[in-house]
Write a protein that holds these residues in place. Sequence first.
Motif: not given
Length: 161
Positions: A9-16, A24-30
């Motif tokens: 798929g054409s998803w934007e994937i962010l990794e931690v 920490a990143k979840a509320p910021e990136l939603k």
Amino acid sequence: MRTLLEGAGSWEILEVENGQQAIAKAPELKPNLIILDLVMPVMDGLNAARQISKLLPDTPMVMYTMHWSPQVEVEAQKVGVRSVVAKSDSSLLVSTVQQLLAPESSSWQAATSPTATPDIPIPDAAPVPPVLENGSGVPSDKPAESSSEGTADALGNRPVN
């Protein structure tokens, strides 16, 4: 996992790097969806999921782990994970992500509430005519004849003597 999802798929994937960074990143990136592993450095996936579900209760979470078991499934669902996928079943990960990101999954809670009613197709069927005492669907001008003793009428009633 990144390669698998990018190919599907054409998803934007962010990794931690670990569970603590995910919190920490979840509320910021939603994000629209969060995929966690059960075993991660600093904080495991169950503890991370528990805290993320408090911060973003409507964000679906998937646990992708090589340690799948019925017990892991139960514990993960207790902390807000919607699906646990074994790493040995990568095609299931793709279909799970597609299902959770589908437009109708945004109303997941509404669809699982007791007030939701599913669309039930009504079959095309001709109405069945009533069967009257004379055995036909046409009313008779004559009164019904008495049954002989010991037999029952159409309703199962025996004549009274």
